[in-house]
Design an enzyme around this catalytic site. Sequence first.
Site, PDB file in Angstrom:
ATOM      1  CG  ASP A 134      11.853  -5.861   8.276  1.00 37.30           C
ATOM      2  OD1 ASP A 134      11.481  -6.802   9.011  1.00 37.30           O
ATOM      3  OD2 ASP A 134      11.282  -5.557   7.219  1.00 37.30           O
TER       4      ASP A 134
ATOM      5  N   GLY B  27       0.784  -1.227   0.000  1.00 37.12           N
ATOM      6  CA  GLY B  27       0.000   0.000   0.000  1.00 37.12           C
ATOM      7  C   GLY B  27       0.812   1.270   0.000  1.00 37.12           C
ATOM      8  CG  PHE B  28       3.521   2.316   2.322  1.00 41.52           C
ATOM      9  CD1 PHE B  28       3.298   3.560   2.895  1.00 41.52           C
ATOM     10  CD2 PHE B  28       3.214   1.182   3.054  1.00 41.52           C
ATOM     11  CE1 PHE B  28       2.792   3.670   4.175  1.00 41.52           C
ATOM     12  CE2 PHE B  28       2.704   1.285   4.335  1.00 41.52           C
ATOM     13  CZ  PHE B  28       2.487   2.524   4.901  1.00 41.52           C
TER      14      PHE B  28
ATOM     15  CE  LYS C 119      12.970  -1.018  -2.020  1.00 41.36           C
ATOM     16  NZ  LYS C 119      13.061  -1.202  -0.553  1.00 41.36           N
TER      17      LYS C 119
END
Length: 661
Positions: free
Chosen positions: A165, A47-48, A67
């Site tokens: 992450d 969603g980004f 990106k």
Amino acid sequence: MRCCLNPDCSNPQNPDDNQYCESCNTPLIPLLRGRYRVIKVLSDEGGFGRTYLAEDVDKLNEWCVVKQFAPKIQETSALKKAIELFKEEAKQLQKLGEHPQIPTLLAYFEQDNYLFLVQQFIDGHNLLQELQQGITYNEAKILDLLLDLLPILQFIHDRGVIHRDIKPQNIIRRQSDGRLVLIDFGSSKQLTATVQTQIGTTIGSHGYTPMEQMQDGEAYPASDLFSLGTTCFHLLTGIRPSKLWMQHGYSWVSAWRQHFSNSGYVGGSLSGHLSQVLDNLLEIDIQQRYQSVDEVIKDLTNQPLLPPTPATLLTVSSTTERLFRKNRLLVYVAILLLGFGGVWYLQSRSQIITNRTQENTPAPSTLKGHASDVNSVAFAPDGITLASGSDDRTIKLWNLATVKQIRTLTGHSRWVWAIAFSPDGKTLASGSADKTIKLWNIATGKEIRTLVGHSQGIASVTFSPDGKTLASGSLDKKIKLWNLATGTEIRTLEGHSQAVAAISFSPDGKTLASGSWDKKIKLWNLATGKEIRTLEGHSGLVLAVAFSPDGINLASGSKDKTIKLWNLVTGEAIRTLKGHTDKVNSVAYLPKSGDNKNQNTILISGSNDNTVKLWNLETGKEIRTLKRDSGYIYSVAVSADGKTIASGGSADNIIKIWRMP
């Protein structure tokens, strides 16, 4: 094919001659920012936005990753956090992309109301894809993985960054050499900052993320180590930690051995040694967990030596062979693997040992005392006093006659990147990531003054031959000249398009040379402040420059693994020295004085390939290699009489001293 850049397009692929998308009627962009041809969607970013595979037409259609930031959220705080993270990823890639196992940032820009980040394409598969392809991990492979990844984590942690992450999807095995590459720094952050957890702002992945990060929004080096431990568990067992977390919360971590036993692991039982390492990585309480990469490495390598094994062994993996050549830790890995019942053949070990102990190579002495990487070393004119600057924010002064530390200079708030002695040996200058330069009284160890003016960290400092002027080069792309009597700025030299990594005064003090990340070297007239000429020829970042003692030639070291010698009258490269297998961080000429006035001109170089090399500049041939056991070499220096060489780097935070015959 053309790819539609509408992030909501359900079918973005279009024929090359289309002007509008067949699916959503959005105008198609032939070249993003005039150079990037987007080929296909690689992934949707939750969603980004989307991540695309693209070609860089300015680089012979070399592949890259684009990106796109296109959030589909309206809530203000969540949107603000998402924008911050996207920008943070670009900043971190720019800072960390110097490491060969971290993607390089190529561009960051806004177009058509979207933000775009372009980065190096890593050709390979991530570790989750390896599991899905049926590749299994045993204990030997996990040890290989740890010893390949831990130095990367140490690199980012030393620079104040936490990844936040780490998981199999964010680790790619590069096809060209089998090395692991750490990707996706969108969640990384500065150690000094703390994220206050809000709805929609928790960073990390369930199951891989430690409690302090998930509940409190706080992350430390130990947080990345927890994620590394869960990654090892996932690879060994094939069980997703996210699934266990959904079923059991954090209690699954305390019972990881039970889940391991129930997983059907095909490699037999884990050794007690690796099990203990995983125990310490997977501690729920951060205070009980490993606090640093160094602690993990220490436990991995502190195995007692085993008796010699008969040489009727099998071939070692190519990854293990590469690691042995580049890192002393692999010696211990071989020991560990033998102890775990594996049978391995360490190819051509006698040749490696021979290369490390070349004929007539002097044995070095070692200076220990810094708590982190040694970025810079410099000799005082007396040849007895040595200074060293470190990531531990300190400068140390050493007496080489006694091989003892004289004193420690403290005052910088961040890493010390550069140091230089004044010609009379009474003053030391230090440049730091804290954007300041400090001048120190060597006799008292007291700070004389602080020079402030650069907007980013100081990468290089050097005194003029008459000792009246100091020059500084910075990541802000500028060079500043300072009046040492008054502490005021004389002028700023501007012209480089990237960070200025190295500067050097000519012996007559009339010219300054600067080397930059823009791959160029510039010569400056110090009387006028004007650029004399630009030297171009390196294909990588220029990291080191040094004038020859007669001022006729200049030597430069680069990320392209070469050293170039330049004729300063013609501006042409006279010779290229090849022999290093990684970037060249430092170069220095051996002075001609005393009993060596008639010798050939000799250059010394230090590299990330763990070596210091000596070169005969008349022939362009390597004279000798001074090997270090491990670690990058960031800086080399030579005493005024040419009889002592010092090097500083990342191996055990030590300085090596060679007394030349």
